[in-house]
Motif scaffolding. Structure first.
Motif, mmCIF file in Angstrom:
data_model
loop_
_atom_site.group_PDB
_atom_site.id
_atom_site.type_symbol
_atom_site.label_atom_id
_atom_site.label_comp_id
_atom_site.label_asym_id
_atom_site.label_seq_id
_atom_site.Cartn_x
_atom_site.Cartn_y
_atom_site.Cartn_z
ATOM 1 N N ASN A 101 98.417 18.710 19.742
ATOM 2 C CA ASN A 101 97.841 17.519 20.356
ATOM 3 C C ASN A 101 97.578 17.814 21.822
ATOM 4 O OD1 ASN A 101 98.277 15.511 18.036
ATOM 5 N ND2 ASN A 101 100.326 16.344 18.334
ATOM 6 N N ALA A 102 96.310 17.845 22.195
ATOM 7 C CA ALA A 102 95.902 18.216 23.553
ATOM 8 C C ALA A 102 95.688 16.968 24.394
ATOM 9 C CB ALA A 102 94.623 19.051 23.508
ATOM 10 N N TYR A 103 96.018 17.073 25.661
ATOM 11 C CA TYR A 103 95.852 15.960 26.597
ATOM 12 C C TYR A 103 94.609 16.164 27.444
ATOM 13 C CZ TYR A 103 96.764 12.870 30.561
ATOM 14 O OH TYR A 103 96.661 11.913 31.532
ATOM 15 N N GLU A 104 93.738 15.209 27.426
ATOM 16 C CA GLU A 104 92.528 15.120 28.260
ATOM 17 C C GLU A 104 91.376 15.996 27.797
ATOM 18 O OE1 GLU A 104 91.093 15.406 32.949
ATOM 19 O OE2 GLU A 104 93.187 15.777 32.417
ATOM 20 N N PHE A 105 91.614 17.244 27.370
ATOM 21 C CA PHE A 105 90.538 18.146 26.989
ATOM 22 C C PHE A 105 90.675 18.545 25.518
ATOM 23 C CE2 PHE A 105 91.376 18.882 31.491
ATOM 24 C CZ PHE A 105 90.118 18.699 32.039
ATOM 25 N N ILE A 147 95.121 23.160 29.916
ATOM 26 C CA ILE A 147 95.309 22.030 29.003
ATOM 27 C C ILE A 147 96.783 21.943 28.627
ATOM 28 C CG2 ILE A 147 94.647 20.980 26.814
ATOM 29 C CD1 ILE A 147 92.096 22.557 26.878
ATOM 30 N N TRP A 148 97.329 20.762 28.741
ATOM 31 C CA TRP A 148 98.706 20.522 28.325
ATOM 32 C C TRP A 148 98.681 20.063 26.876
ATOM 33 C CZ3 TRP A 148 102.844 20.954 31.877
ATOM 34 C CH2 TRP A 148 104.108 20.686 31.327
ATOM 35 N N TYR A 224 95.683 0.345 30.089
ATOM 36 C CA TYR A 224 95.261 1.097 31.269
ATOM 37 C C TYR A 224 96.290 2.147 31.687
ATOM 38 C CZ TYR A 224 92.637 -3.253 31.243
ATOM 39 O OH TYR A 224 91.891 -4.325 30.854
ATOM 40 N N ASP A 225 97.029 2.655 30.729
ATOM 41 C CA ASP A 225 97.993 3.718 31.002
ATOM 42 C C ASP A 225 97.436 5.008 30.411
ATOM 43 O OD1 ASP A 225 100.083 5.462 31.281
ATOM 44 O OD2 ASP A 225 101.621 4.067 30.602
ATOM 45 N N PHE A 226 96.914 5.879 31.271
ATOM 46 C CA PHE A 226 96.298 7.122 30.828
ATOM 47 C C PHE A 226 97.150 8.334 31.209
ATOM 48 C CE2 PHE A 226 92.676 4.306 32.259
ATOM 49 C CZ PHE A 226 92.467 3.760 31.004
ATOM 50 N N THR A 227 98.429 8.140 31.378
ATOM 51 C CA THR A 227 99.297 9.207 31.833
ATOM 52 C C THR A 227 99.648 10.145 30.687
ATOM 53 O OG1 THR A 227 101.259 7.839 31.461
ATOM 54 C CG2 THR A 227 100.272 7.783 33.654
ATOM 55 N N GLN A 228 99.983 11.357 31.079
ATOM 56 C CA GLN A 228 100.295 12.400 30.109
ATOM 57 C C GLN A 228 101.556 12.083 29.309
ATOM 58 O OE1 GLN A 228 100.349 16.597 31.550
ATOM 59 N NE2 GLN A 228 102.518 16.439 31.097
ATOM 60 N N ARG A 229 102.603 11.607 29.986
ATOM 61 C CA ARG A 229 103.860 11.349 29.301
ATOM 62 C C ARG A 229 103.708 10.258 28.240
ATOM 63 N NH1 ARG A 229 106.553 13.657 26.938
ATOM 64 N NH2 ARG A 229 106.321 15.152 28.644
ATOM 65 N N THR A 230 102.984 9.197 28.563
ATOM 66 C CA THR A 230 102.759 8.122 27.594
ATOM 67 C C THR A 230 101.973 8.640 26.399
ATOM 68 O OG1 THR A 230 102.759 6.500 29.386
ATOM 69 C CG2 THR A 230 101.809 5.812 27.282
ATOM 70 N N PRO A 299 88.429 7.771 30.244
ATOM 71 C CA PRO A 299 89.172 7.487 31.485
ATOM 72 C C PRO A 299 89.118 8.596 32.513
ATOM 73 C CG PRO A 299 90.669 8.044 29.706
ATOM 74 C CD PRO A 299 89.310 7.929 29.090
ATOM 75 N N PHE A 300 88.870 9.847 32.086
ATOM 76 C CA PHE A 300 88.866 10.956 33.023
ATOM 77 C C PHE A 300 87.464 11.275 33.536
ATOM 78 C CE2 PHE A 300 92.236 11.556 29.864
ATOM 79 C CZ PHE A 300 93.336 11.370 30.690
#
Length: 593
Positions: A101-105, A147-148, A224-230, A299-300
């Motif tokens: 599961n990739a975050y943002e990309f 990518i995280w 509106y929570d686009f953080t990585q941890r969430t 969001p990004f």
């Protein structure tokens, strides 16, 4: 001087709304670079190789997470993911599902070190299946951004069905991933068909013949929570069947009992995670697909578009809130103005319902034209009614306020209550009951002057906080305009934005009503007692008001106001307003005597 003062207030308001965005806003201010094509990876020497080992433990958690880790894929890199000890400890394992599961990309998970179409999957939530020790490759084709990702090792027993084993949508033969499609107002999540476990895959138990059951779960993230941890936390809550049943919500809405497609309401800025679990009731096996996630926006790239209301709309909401609060206190809006708004809403909804009932197919421009004409027709009808028969206009507006009030309450508990026949009937009955209360019982007549203004105040505050308390009206609109909308799952989760909006609305309304009562302002609408529909000259009996002075209490008997309470003064006389006819009659008699 007044103009400059107003300009300063407006500038301060813009600054406040700009910096007062809901929490959880985008942490990263850079934009992702478009991924390069797979052909760029023909030269493997250009990539950075790293090795990550996923080891099958001695004590296996069957049908559960056996390894979970979060790693960073460097820019333009290829990470070798090795599955180890499957042959030693995995004798009872049917297959291993490795998901990323990739975050943002987007990232690519492949059976080969190079990207080959039928041997790799690309996306934010991907996974591949291994039956023995082997290697997979996590490839980041972005030349500038790391990518995280989270790597998860799931081990299933030999009776677990194979998710995506009968896949016809993805290039890889076994694709345990979901197909998510964003449409204008909904999110479609389609599940590739599964197959029974490999040892049970007989000619009589092949694709389309096996009796498999699909269960769909979803989970909403904070607004509106686009953080990585969430992001990683909420995905992990749906990775396993046990987690999905404990943390997720079951979506059992479908147009067909055998359908494995689910449709959800598209709520921009509120992340949602979806997962499908396939169950083999004959052989007592189950397996979960790779969860899929969406923010229903970008969001990004365009963070401002992820918020329900932008800054100009929130300024308009602030202005509406101020005007409606003043109207509740002062009561200066005449009935035709309220009938104007009420007629516009009824005209819009009536037009949509009429178009659906006659199956009228129109273009977007024609639709806008018809909606405007319908709104105009409703406005003309209600304004004329407010002039000719005011009490009828008041009652109809009261029923509309009851409708909107009940829709918000029912939406908060049931989401898409159109999908529940019993709930829909209960909603209509409740609306009818509340409308009758607003229009017939004397104690509720006090609210006639500010009910409609309170409703406008409610939506104004909702806009200021960029909350989603207006989604009940969206449900009705789409329910009237689109076929099969009873299968759309609306999430009614109340978040902190909604809580702040409701609390602010309650405080503002309470203060406004208190000021209205203390100032002893007359209502600007007049009504008779009871539930009647007189027209024309309908009398001059004012609607009831709760006066602030507890020493005064009045009753209306035979169209005359009588005093029922003594004052606390030394002269022990009645306190009497000018309208006390009986009191002045007694004075005149005393003078004649």
């Amino acid at each position: 001087m007044l103009a400059s003062t107003c300009a300063r207030i407006l500038a301060i308001l813009v600054c406040f709304l700009s910096f007062n965005q809901p929490s959880g806003a985008v942490e990263n201010n850079y934009q992702p670079i478009s991924s390069t094509t797979g052909s760029n990876f023909s030269d493997a020497s250009m990539l950075t190789y790293e090795i990550v080992q996923l080891v099958v433990p001695k004590h296996i958690k069957m049908n559960d997470i056996n390894d979970y880790r979060e790693i960073i894929l460097p820019a333009y890199s290829n990470t070798n993911i090795q599955l180890r000890n499957m042959s030693v400890h995995g004798k009872d394992v049917g297959f291993a599902l490795i998901q990323m599961n990739a975050y943002e990309f987007n990232a690519t998970l492949s059976y080969t070190s190079n990207i080959i179409e039928d041997r790799s999957l690309t996306g934010m939530n991907v996974g591949l299946i291994l039956y023995e020790d082997g290697s997979l490759y996590a490839i980041n084709t972005n030349p500038h951004e790391e990518i995280w990702v989270s790597l998860v090792l799931m081990l299933y027993n030999k009776t677990a069905p194979l998710p995506g084993g009968c896949n016809l949508e993805f290039p890889v033969e076994d694709s345990p991933v979901l197909n998510l499609t964003l449409k204008e107002s909904v999110v479609e999540v389609d599940t590739p068909p599964a197959s029974v476990a490999r040892p049970l895959h007989t000619p009589d138990n092949q694709c389309g013949k096996s009796k498999l059951i699909y269960e769909s779960y979803y989970l909403s993230m904070p607004s509106y929570d686009f953080t990585q941890r969430t992001y990683f936390t909420y995905i992990r809550k749906l990775i396993t069947y046990a987690n999905a049943k404990a943390s997720g919500r079951l979506n059992d809405l479908s147009t067909n009992a055998n359908s494995i497609k689910r449709v959800y309401d598209r709520q921009k800025g509120r992340g949602m995670v979806f997962v499908t679990v396939v169950i083999d009731p004959v052989h007592n096996g189950f397996a979960a697909y790779v969860p899929v996630h969406t923010y229903a926006c970008e969001p990004f790239l365009h963070a401002a578009e992820c918020y329900e209301f932008n800054i100009p709309l929130r300024i308009v909401g602030f202005i509406v809130t101020i005007i409606m609060a003043a109207e509740i206190v002062v009561g200066f809006f005449p009935l035709p103005v309220k009938a104007f708004v009420c007629g516009a809403i009824v005209g819009l909804l009536g037009t949509v319902k009429l178009m659906k009932s006659i199956n009228l197919n129109v273009t977007e421009g024609e639709l806008i034209t018809l909606l405007v004409l319908g709104a105009i027709a409703g406005i003309v009808l209600f304004v004329l009614m407010s002039i000719i028969c005011p009490i009828a206009a008041i009652i109809i507006c009261n029923f509309m306020v009851a409708f909107m009030l009940c829709s918000v309450i029912y939406y908060g508990f049931y989401g898409n209550f159109l999908s529940h026949p019993i709930v829909s009937v209960a909603f209509l009955v409740t609306t009818l009951f509340v409308g009758i209360l607003f229009s017939s019982i004397q104690i509720f007549l006090f609210a006639n002057a500010f009910l409609f203004s309170a409703m406008s105040l409610f939506y104004g505050v909702n806009t200021i906080f960029s909350a989603r308390l207006h989604y009940s009206l969206k449900t009705w609109y789409h329910g009237l305009s689109e076929d099969g909308y009873d299968t759309v799952m609306f999430d009614s989760t109340i978040d902190k934005n909604e809580i702040m909006a409701i609390a602010s609305f309650g405080i503002i309304l309470t203060v406004c009503i208190y000021l209205r009562v203390r100032c002893k302002l007359r209502e600007n609408q007049v009504v008779r007692h009871g539930f009647r529909l007189p027209c024309g000259n309908y009398g001059s009996t004012a609607s009831l008001a709760f006066l602030a002075d507890d020493s005064m209490a009045y009753q209306t008997v035979s169209d005359h106001t009588t005093i029922t309470r003594w004052t606390s003064g030394d002269d022990e006389v009645f306190e009497s307003p000018e309208s006390n006819a009986r009191f002045f009659q007694r004075l005149r008699r005393s003078r004649r005597q």
